[in-house]
Design an enzyme around this catalytic site. Structure first.
Site, PDB file in Angstrom:
ATOM      1  N   LYS A 197     -20.686  -3.170 -23.052  1.00 60.28           N
ATOM      2  CA  LYS A 197     -21.350  -1.862 -23.153  1.00 60.28           C
ATOM      3  C   LYS A 197     -21.322  -1.378 -24.611  1.00 60.28           C
ATOM      4  O   LYS A 197     -21.436  -2.196 -25.512  1.00 60.28           O
ATOM      5  CB  LYS A 197     -20.724  -0.860 -22.176  1.00 60.28           C
ATOM      6  CG  LYS A 197     -20.653  -1.442 -20.754  1.00 60.28           C
ATOM      7  CD  LYS A 197     -20.313  -0.437 -19.693  1.00 60.28           C
ATOM      8  CE  LYS A 197     -20.268  -1.132 -18.335  1.00 60.28           C
ATOM      9  NZ  LYS A 197     -20.060  -0.206 -17.229  1.00 60.28           N
TER      10      LYS A 197
ATOM     11  N   SER B 235     -15.554  -2.350 -11.210  1.00 60.93           N
ATOM     12  CA  SER B 235     -14.089  -2.275 -11.242  1.00 60.93           C
ATOM     13  C   SER B 235     -13.414  -3.595 -10.857  1.00 60.93           C
ATOM     14  O   SER B 235     -12.378  -3.588 -10.175  1.00 60.93           O
ATOM     15  CB  SER B 235     -13.593  -1.118 -10.382  1.00 60.93           C
ATOM     16  OG  SER B 235     -14.091   0.117 -10.887  1.00 60.93           O
TER      17      SER B 235
ATOM     18  N   HIS C  13     -29.331  -2.796 -15.646  1.00 60.22           N
ATOM     19  CA  HIS C  13     -28.001  -2.257 -15.342  1.00 60.22           C
ATOM     20  C   HIS C  13     -28.150  -0.809 -14.853  1.00 60.22           C
ATOM     21  O   HIS C  13     -29.041  -0.086 -15.317  1.00 60.22           O
ATOM     22  CB  HIS C  13     -27.125  -2.323 -16.592  1.00 60.22           C
ATOM     23  CG  HIS C  13     -25.695  -1.994 -16.304  1.00 60.22           C
ATOM     24  ND1 HIS C  13     -25.245  -0.696 -16.195  1.00 60.22           N
ATOM     25  CD2 HIS C  13     -24.628  -2.786 -16.062  1.00 60.22           C
ATOM     26  CE1 HIS C  13     -23.951  -0.713 -15.900  1.00 60.22           C
ATOM     27  NE2 HIS C  13     -23.553  -1.971 -15.812  1.00 60.22           N
TER      28      HIS C  13
ATOM     29  N   GLU D 213     -23.992  -4.552  -8.155  1.00 57.45           N
ATOM     30  CA  GLU D 213     -23.023  -3.600  -8.697  1.00 57.45           C
ATOM     31  C   GLU D 213     -23.211  -2.250  -8.004  1.00 57.45           C
ATOM     32  O   GLU D 213     -24.076  -1.458  -8.407  1.00 57.45           O
ATOM     33  CB  GLU D 213     -23.238  -3.427 -10.206  1.00 57.45           C
ATOM     34  CG  GLU D 213     -23.073  -4.712 -11.003  1.00 57.45           C
ATOM     35  CD  GLU D 213     -22.687  -4.414 -12.447  1.00 57.45           C
ATOM     36  OE1 GLU D 213     -21.658  -4.930 -12.879  1.00 57.45           O
ATOM     37  OE2 GLU D 213     -23.390  -3.655 -13.114  1.00 57.45           O
TER      38      GLU D 213
ATOM     39  N   ASN E 239     -19.385  -7.399 -19.760  1.00 60.45           N
ATOM     40  CA  ASN E 239     -20.347  -6.438 -20.302  1.00 60.45           C
ATOM     41  C   ASN E 239     -19.568  -5.447 -21.156  1.00 60.45           C
ATOM     42  O   ASN E 239     -18.882  -4.570 -20.632  1.00 60.45           O
ATOM     43  CB  ASN E 239     -21.055  -5.736 -19.127  1.00 60.45           C
ATOM     44  CG  ASN E 239     -22.016  -4.660 -19.593  1.00 60.45           C
ATOM     45  OD1 ASN E 239     -22.286  -4.531 -20.787  1.00 60.45           O
ATOM     46  ND2 ASN E 239     -22.542  -3.893 -18.645  1.00 60.45           N
TER      47      ASN E 239
ATOM     48  N   GLY F 257     -16.804   1.533 -13.189  1.00 58.89           N
ATOM     49  CA  GLY F 257     -15.980   2.348 -14.070  1.00 58.89           C
ATOM     50  C   GLY F 257     -15.178   3.417 -13.349  1.00 58.89           C
ATOM     51  O   GLY F 257     -14.624   4.313 -13.972  1.00 58.89           O
TER      52      GLY F 257
ATOM     53  N   GLU G  66     -26.635   1.790 -15.558  1.00 57.62           N
ATOM     54  CA  GLU G  66     -26.599   2.798 -16.635  1.00 57.62           C
ATOM     55  C   GLU G  66     -27.965   2.911 -17.306  1.00 57.62           C
ATOM     56  O   GLU G  66     -28.361   3.985 -17.741  1.00 57.62           O
ATOM     57  CB  GLU G  66     -25.485   2.459 -17.639  1.00 57.62           C
ATOM     58  CG  GLU G  66     -24.119   2.760 -17.035  1.00 57.62           C
ATOM     59  CD  GLU G  66     -22.988   1.866 -17.513  1.00 57.62           C
ATOM     60  OE1 GLU G  66     -23.134   1.190 -18.543  1.00 57.62           O
ATOM     61  OE2 GLU G  66     -21.946   1.830 -16.820  1.00 57.62           O
TER      62      GLU G  66
HETATM   63  P1  PGA Z   1     -16.649  -1.876 -14.662  1.00 56.96           P
HETATM   64  O1  PGA Z   1     -18.189  -2.091 -15.104  1.00 56.96           O
HETATM   65  O2  PGA Z   1     -16.060  -3.273 -14.478  1.00 56.96           O
HETATM   66  O3  PGA Z   1     -16.022  -1.142 -15.811  1.00 56.96           O
HETATM   67  O4  PGA Z   1     -16.673  -1.124 -13.396  1.00 56.96           O
HETATM   68  C1  PGA Z   1     -18.993  -3.094 -14.529  1.00 56.96           C
HETATM   69  C2  PGA Z   1     -20.376  -3.033 -15.109  1.00 56.96           C
HETATM   70  O5  PGA Z   1     -20.880  -1.928 -15.350  1.00 56.96           O
HETATM   71  O6  PGA Z   1     -21.014  -4.088 -15.338  1.00 56.96           O
END
Ligand code: PGA
Length: 252
Positions: free
Chosen positions: A11, A213, A95, A167, A9, A173, A97
């Site tokens: 983003k 992560s 997601h 997730e 992803n 993140g 976010e």
């Molecule tokens: P990250 O993000 O691997 O940077 O933690 C995962 C995601 O948001 O899909």
């Protein structure tokens, strides 16, 4: 047997030359991935160019969202139909976010999943709890609500085409990863919820990815859990050698 899936992803990162370089570096470093499905999710802006560039490659393309309507006065949005026409085969839906910053609800997630399936896009439906919810022992109720409402009104046949990504929001993140046991615990709960709602054969077909992560250092222990079928990778998917190591860790 579920084929492992590693999805990157991206983003709101990378300009077009950087994105093209990244996929070229993945191909160069890993000409043949083995029995793993590899997906990357660029921004809407780069979707068609990246999809065209990857046409004959093993890497498939996902959008990061889709609007439920096919067309109309919905300024800034892209429909599942437009995404499919741009060359994507997958779409990330719900997601955290999007839920957090854009007020997406379980109901909009459900509508988006239905639109995606209608246009032959495979939805990657994201679910996950906050740290406060985890500390209050609310993981199972939260995940149950997200799964049951997100998949409301779908047939077992439709559900068998979906990918789910667990997730935990506190792991995205942040550098904090769920331990393999914590992740497997929630993945097996999701498998149980799918079995109760749609039956064992359907539940057995749905890949459940872990995200939060994921890095080369933790990929192997996460991906060898029985109900973890792959990873949705944010930060580490922007680095070709890290992404390749994660793909290799998923190879049976
Ligand atoms: P990250 O993000 O691997 O940077 O933690 C995962 C995601 O948001 O899909």
């Amino acid at each position: 047997m579920r084929t492992p899936i590693i999805a990157g992803n991206w983003k709101m990162n990378l300009d077009l030359p950087q994105a093209l370089d990244l996929v070229d570096s993945i191909h160069h470093g890993l000409p043949y991935p083995g029995e793993v499905d590899v997906i990357v999710a660029p921004t809407f802006l780069h979707l068609s160019q990246i999809a065209a560039h990857l046409k004959d490659s093993y890497i498939a393309v996902a959008a990061q969202d889709a609007y439920p309507k096919d067309s109309g006065a919905y300024t800034s949005q892209c429909s599942a139909l437009q995404i499919k026409n741009a060359g994507a085969d997958y779409v990330i839906i719900g997601h955290s976010e999007r839920r957090q910053y854009f007020h997406e609800t379980d109901q909009t997630v459900n509508q988006k999943i239905q639109a995606a399936l209608h246009h032959n896009l495979i939805p990657i439906m994201c679910v996950g709890e906050t740290l406060i919810e985890r500390e209050a022992n609310q993981v199972t109720p939260i995940i149950s609500r997200q799964i049951n409402a997100g998949l409301d009104n779908l047939t077992p046949e439709q559900v068998s085409q979906i990918i789910i990504a667990y997730e935990p929001i506190w792991a995205i993140g942040t550098g904090k990863t769920a331990t393999p046991d914590q992740a497997e615990d929630v993945h097996s709960t999701i498998r149980f919820l799918l079995t109760s709602a749609f039956g064992g054969p359907t539940a057995g077909q749905v890949p459940i990815l872990y995200g939060g992560s994921v890095k080369p250092q933790n990929a192997n222990t996460l991906l060898t859990q029985p109900n973890i079928d792959g990873a949705l990778v944010g930060g580490a998917s922007l680095n070709p050698s890290d992404f390749i190591e994660i793909i290799k860790a998923a190879t049976p």
